[in-house]
Scaffold this motif. Structure first.
Motif, PDB file in Angstrom:
ATOM      1  N   THR A  60      27.679  39.355  -8.330  1.00 50.73           N
ATOM      2  CA  THR A  60      28.686  40.028  -9.152  1.00 50.73           C
ATOM      3  C   THR A  60      28.799  41.511  -8.854  1.00 50.73           C
ATOM      4  O   THR A  60      27.806  42.184  -8.592  1.00 50.73           O
ATOM      5  CB  THR A  60      28.387  39.835 -10.649  1.00 50.73           C
ATOM      6  OG1 THR A  60      29.384  40.515 -11.429  1.00 50.73           O
ATOM      7  CG2 THR A  60      27.017  40.386 -11.026  1.00 50.73           C
ATOM      8  N   ASP A  61      30.031  41.986  -8.876  1.00 55.08           N
ATOM      9  CA  ASP A  61      30.264  43.415  -8.800  1.00 55.08           C
ATOM     10  C   ASP A  61      29.857  44.014 -10.149  1.00 55.08           C
ATOM     11  O   ASP A  61      29.877  43.330 -11.179  1.00 55.08           O
ATOM     12  CB  ASP A  61      31.750  43.682  -8.521  1.00 55.08           C
ATOM     13  CG  ASP A  61      32.014  45.127  -8.151  1.00 55.08           C
ATOM     14  OD1 ASP A  61      31.046  45.839  -7.800  1.00 55.08           O
ATOM     15  OD2 ASP A  61      33.179  45.556  -8.222  1.00 55.08           O
ATOM     16  N   ILE A  88      26.365  43.878  -6.984  1.00 53.00           N
ATOM     17  CA  ILE A  88      27.016  44.787  -6.044  1.00 53.00           C
ATOM     18  C   ILE A  88      27.308  46.106  -6.757  1.00 53.00           C
ATOM     19  O   ILE A  88      27.930  46.125  -7.817  1.00 53.00           O
ATOM     20  CB  ILE A  88      28.322  44.176  -5.519  1.00 53.00           C
ATOM     21  CG1 ILE A  88      28.057  42.806  -4.874  1.00 53.00           C
ATOM     22  CG2 ILE A  88      29.001  45.101  -4.530  1.00 53.00           C
ATOM     23  CD1 ILE A  88      29.319  42.020  -4.578  1.00 53.00           C
ATOM     24  N   THR A  89      26.853  47.206  -6.170  1.00 50.60           N
ATOM     25  CA  THR A  89      27.016  48.508  -6.802  1.00 50.60           C
ATOM     26  C   THR A  89      27.478  49.558  -5.792  1.00 50.60           C
ATOM     27  O   THR A  89      27.442  49.341  -4.594  1.00 50.60           O
ATOM     28  CB  THR A  89      25.687  48.994  -7.425  1.00 50.60           C
ATOM     29  OG1 THR A  89      24.788  49.377  -6.373  1.00 50.60           O
ATOM     30  CG2 THR A  89      25.030  47.905  -8.246  1.00 50.60           C
ATOM     31  N   LYS A 104      16.117  41.401 -14.393  1.00 45.04           N
ATOM     32  CA  LYS A 104      15.628  40.576 -13.287  1.00 45.04           C
ATOM     33  C   LYS A 104      16.741  40.298 -12.262  1.00 45.04           C
ATOM     34  O   LYS A 104      17.161  39.177 -12.049  1.00 45.04           O
ATOM     35  CB  LYS A 104      15.041  39.263 -13.802  1.00 45.04           C
ATOM     36  CG  LYS A 104      14.221  38.493 -12.754  1.00 45.04           C
ATOM     37  CD  LYS A 104      13.600  37.236 -13.374  1.00 45.04           C
ATOM     38  CE  LYS A 104      12.870  36.436 -12.324  1.00 45.04           C
ATOM     39  NZ  LYS A 104      13.775  35.799 -11.359  1.00 45.04           N
ATOM     40  N   ILE A 105      17.165  41.358 -11.614  1.00 43.44           N
ATOM     41  CA  ILE A 105      18.126  41.259 -10.530  1.00 43.44           C
ATOM     42  C   ILE A 105      17.347  41.076  -9.226  1.00 43.44           C
ATOM     43  O   ILE A 105      16.406  41.811  -8.953  1.00 43.44           O
ATOM     44  CB  ILE A 105      18.995  42.532 -10.442  1.00 43.44           C
ATOM     45  CG1 ILE A 105      19.681  42.829 -11.784  1.00 43.44           C
ATOM     46  CG2 ILE A 105      20.025  42.384  -9.325  1.00 43.44           C
ATOM     47  CD1 ILE A 105      20.624  41.765 -12.258  1.00 43.44           C
ATOM     48  N   GLU A 106      17.718  40.093  -8.413  1.00 45.88           N
ATOM     49  CA  GLU A 106      17.002  39.842  -7.163  1.00 45.88           C
ATOM     50  C   GLU A 106      17.172  40.994  -6.180  1.00 45.88           C
ATOM     51  O   GLU A 106      16.231  41.392  -5.509  1.00 45.88           O
ATOM     52  CB  GLU A 106      17.494  38.546  -6.511  1.00 45.88           C
ATOM     53  CG  GLU A 106      17.164  37.290  -7.268  1.00 45.88           C
ATOM     54  CD  GLU A 106      15.682  37.122  -7.503  1.00 45.88           C
ATOM     55  OE1 GLU A 106      14.879  37.354  -6.578  1.00 45.88           O
ATOM     56  OE2 GLU A 106      15.312  36.768  -8.623  1.00 45.88           O
ATOM     57  N   LYS A 107      18.405  41.507  -6.108  1.00 40.91           N
ATOM     58  CA  LYS A 107      18.660  42.596  -5.152  1.00 40.91           C
ATOM     59  C   LYS A 107      19.952  43.308  -5.531  1.00 40.91           C
ATOM     60  O   LYS A 107      20.905  42.682  -5.981  1.00 40.91           O
ATOM     61  CB  LYS A 107      18.779  42.035  -3.727  1.00 40.91           C
ATOM     62  CG  LYS A 107      18.840  43.092  -2.622  1.00 40.91           C
ATOM     63  CD  LYS A 107      18.876  42.429  -1.260  1.00 40.91           C
ATOM     64  CE  LYS A 107      18.956  43.440  -0.126  1.00 40.91           C
ATOM     65  NZ  LYS A 107      17.754  44.297  -0.031  1.00 40.91           N
ATOM     66  N   TYR A 108      19.967  44.625  -5.357  1.00 43.79           N
ATOM     67  CA  TYR A 108      21.185  45.411  -5.532  1.00 43.79           C
ATOM     68  C   TYR A 108      21.794  45.642  -4.149  1.00 43.79           C
ATOM     69  O   TYR A 108      21.127  46.159  -3.253  1.00 43.79           O
ATOM     70  CB  TYR A 108      20.875  46.752  -6.211  1.00 43.79           C
ATOM     71  CG  TYR A 108      20.387  46.597  -7.628  1.00 43.79           C
ATOM     72  CD1 TYR A 108      21.285  46.402  -8.676  1.00 43.79           C
ATOM     73  CD2 TYR A 108      19.025  46.635  -7.918  1.00 43.79           C
ATOM     74  CE1 TYR A 108      20.846  46.244  -9.975  1.00 43.79           C
ATOM     75  CE2 TYR A 108      18.574  46.490  -9.219  1.00 43.79           C
ATOM     76  CZ  TYR A 108      19.483  46.294 -10.249  1.00 43.79           C
ATOM     77  OH  TYR A 108      19.042  46.135 -11.534  1.00 43.79           O
ATOM     78  N   LEU A 109      23.043  45.266  -3.975  1.00 46.25           N
ATOM     79  CA  LEU A 109      23.740  45.410  -2.706  1.00 46.25           C
ATOM     80  C   LEU A 109      24.704  46.585  -2.811  1.00 46.25           C
ATOM     81  O   LEU A 109      25.600  46.582  -3.659  1.00 46.25           O
ATOM     82  CB  LEU A 109      24.503  44.125  -2.376  1.00 46.25           C
ATOM     83  CG  LEU A 109      23.656  42.847  -2.319  1.00 46.25           C
ATOM     84  CD1 LEU A 109      24.555  41.619  -2.207  1.00 46.25           C
ATOM     85  CD2 LEU A 109      22.680  42.900  -1.149  1.00 46.25           C
ATOM     86  N   ILE A 110      24.508  47.596  -1.974  1.00 46.64           N
ATOM     87  CA  ILE A 110      25.322  48.797  -2.032  1.00 46.64           C
ATOM     88  C   ILE A 110      26.566  48.649  -1.156  1.00 46.64           C
ATOM     89  O   ILE A 110      26.485  48.236   0.001  1.00 46.64           O
ATOM     90  CB  ILE A 110      24.510  50.034  -1.565  1.00 46.64           C
ATOM     91  CG1 ILE A 110      23.202  50.133  -2.367  1.00 46.64           C
ATOM     92  CG2 ILE A 110      25.327  51.305  -1.729  1.00 46.64           C
ATOM     93  CD1 ILE A 110      23.368  50.304  -3.839  1.00 46.64           C
TER      94      ILE A 110
END
Length: 213
Positions: A60-61, A88-89, A104-110
């Motif tokens: 999700t964005d 997504i950030t 508990k976010i697996e990964k932040y995607l920039i």
């Protein structure tokens, strides 16, 4: 094909993004790797799809109209602590993300997201799903009982783990084969407490003793 990619082919993903020019191409790319990609235009629509479809992974964005990604994830995490989520950030969202630390976010995607980074996030999700499906995880001379947070040795003896020990061991198993940073350990194991090097060494020493007895 790598094993995790084969497993990914059997999973369904919910993708929430308000910009169609971004969402459609990304969904087309994702459909090559997953069984099905569900598309949502905002957090409100994404939340409805989550309840109706129960996807295996959520992408999700963060910022979207009506209800944003943070709202959607908070609602999901009220009753679902296990479905892997990738968020997504933008670089400017760092302060806004402080309220997402406990989600508990697996990964932040920039943004902009490179394909290798996206696949790295999906690999984490597959590992998390496989971990959740396993009740027992094999160690060298023992088993880790995920449900009851304890070590079971080959002779049948059991050793209870502290909260920090079980959280640390679970983190290492979730990130198996990957580098785990100091910051990740502090966030997932010590949470809001300060973690010193001495405290981490003591934890590792205690865990090694319990897994080798």
């Amino acid at each position: 094909m790598e094993l995790w990619l084969e497993k990914l082919k059997s999973l369904r993903l919910l993708y929430a993004e308000d910009e169609e020019g971004i969402r459609k191409p990304m969904a087309n790319t994702l459909s090559y790797y997953l069984k099905e990609v569900l598309e949502a235009r905002n957090g409100e629509e994404g939340l409805d799809m989550y309840y109706e479809q129960r996807p295996d992974i959520i992408l999700t964005d963060l910022r979207m109209p009506k209800k944003d990604g943070l709202y959607m994830v908070k609602e999901i995490r009220k009753n679902d602590k296990t479905t892997p989520i990738l968020m997504i950030t933008a670089h400017t969202d760092k302060e806004y993300l402080l309220s997402a630390i406990e989600l508990k976010i697996e990964k932040y995607l920039i943004k902009p997201i490179a394909l290798d980074e996206l696949l790295g996030g999906l690999k984490l999700c597959v590992n998390e799903i496989e971990l959740g499906r396993s009740i027992f995880l094999e160690c060298k001379n023992c088993q880790f009982d995920l449900k009851n947070k304890r070590i079971i040795h080959t002779d049948g003896s059991e050793v209870e783990l502290t909260h920090k020990e079980s959280d640390f061991l679970e983190l290492l198993l979730r990130k198996k084969g990957m580098v785990v940073s100091y910051e990740e350990i502090e966030m997932n194991v010590w949470k809001e407490e300060y973690m010193s090097i001495a405290a981490l060494r003591t934890l590792v020493k205690s865990l090694r003793k319990k897994t080798s007895e």
